[in-house]
Design an enzyme around this catalytic site. Sequence first.
Site, short mmCIF file in Angstrom:
data_model
loop_
_atom_site.label_atom_id
_atom_site.label_comp_id
_atom_site.label_asym_id
_atom_site.label_seq_id
_atom_site.Cartn_x
_atom_site.Cartn_y
_atom_site.Cartn_z
N ASP A 15 -3.49 -9.65 -3.83
CA ASP A 15 -2.23 -9.10 -3.33
C ASP A 15 -1.99 -7.77 -4.03
O ASP A 15 -2.09 -7.69 -5.26
CB ASP A 15 -1.09 -10.09 -3.65
CG ASP A 15 0.18 -9.74 -2.91
OD1 ASP A 15 0.24 -10.02 -1.70
OD2 ASP A 15 1.08 -9.16 -3.55
N ASN A 52 5.33 2.14 0.83
CA ASN A 52 5.96 2.30 2.15
C ASN A 52 7.36 2.89 2.04
O ASN A 52 7.73 3.76 2.83
CB ASN A 52 6.04 0.95 2.87
CG ASN A 52 4.72 0.53 3.48
OD1 ASN A 52 3.87 1.37 3.77
ND2 ASN A 52 4.54 -0.76 3.66
N GLU A 97 -0.21 -6.90 2.83
CA GLU A 97 -0.99 -6.31 1.74
C GLU A 97 -1.82 -7.38 1.03
O GLU A 97 -2.15 -7.24 -0.14
CB GLU A 97 -0.09 -5.57 0.74
CG GLU A 97 0.78 -6.44 -0.12
CD GLU A 97 2.11 -6.85 0.52
OE1 GLU A 97 2.93 -7.41 -0.22
OE2 GLU A 97 2.32 -6.62 1.71
N HIS A 147 5.23 4.55 6.14
CA HIS A 147 4.24 3.57 6.56
C HIS A 147 2.86 4.18 6.80
O HIS A 147 1.84 3.49 6.65
CB HIS A 147 4.73 2.82 7.80
CG HIS A 147 5.84 1.87 7.49
ND1 HIS A 147 5.62 0.64 6.92
CD2 HIS A 147 7.18 1.98 7.63
CE1 HIS A 147 6.77 0.02 6.73
NE2 HIS A 147 7.73 0.81 7.15
N ASP A 170 -0.49 2.71 5.34
CA ASP A 170 -1.69 2.43 6.14
C ASP A 170 -2.92 3.05 5.51
O ASP A 170 -4.00 2.43 5.48
CB ASP A 170 -1.52 2.96 7.57
CG ASP A 170 -0.52 2.16 8.38
OD1 ASP A 170 -0.07 1.09 7.91
OD2 ASP A 170 -0.18 2.61 9.50
#
Length: 200
Positions: free
Chosen positions: A102, A110, A145, A115, A119
């Site tokens: 994680d 973000n 994630e 975003h 990405d």
Amino acid sequence: LGAACTQAIAVPLIADAQALGAVLVALPPSVQAFGDSELVAGIADLAAESLANERRLALTHAEARRDALTGLANKRAFDEHLAKVLRDPSSEASRISLVILDLDDFKQVNDREGHLAGDDVLRAVGRILMRVVRADDEVFRIGGEEFALVVEGPSAAAVQVADRVRNALAQSRRGRSLPTASAGVATFPDHAGEANDLLR
């Protein structure tokens, strides 16, 4: 093809404006009358459409198991793969380990940068995962994630893989700095006997 023949018809297999192959009908010297060329063409059309349908089905199946952002296998592929390897381990003594990674504080990327930046981070992490895992390890993006690795071997082998990934993320020098990752490891059958219990 190395076989003697007196007459032959070759008809291309074409579907969706793509050549998929050909049908070749050859008559041996013992047969004098040639078959119906329109019949062969009709058979070729049916075969081409059937091949095209199989191809579309295979592409759809693969697409449904691929994460569009990272190119890694997705959660559906993960669930199917994990169920399969736990059901059919290569040997009675084999161990299957699961690593869940994680990304730490990914939400801040973000929130701070948007975003698109998030990405970019996920794509970079996906590339690093593919680069540092062993050839027989499987890599998946299973959530926002969250990534999973299925490792053939005991917990110690999975911990080594997780450490390699975490080190590679920390040492990444290309582009932006990447977040650190937290990892958990569980092994079948040591820690659980079923996929859901192993994941939990």
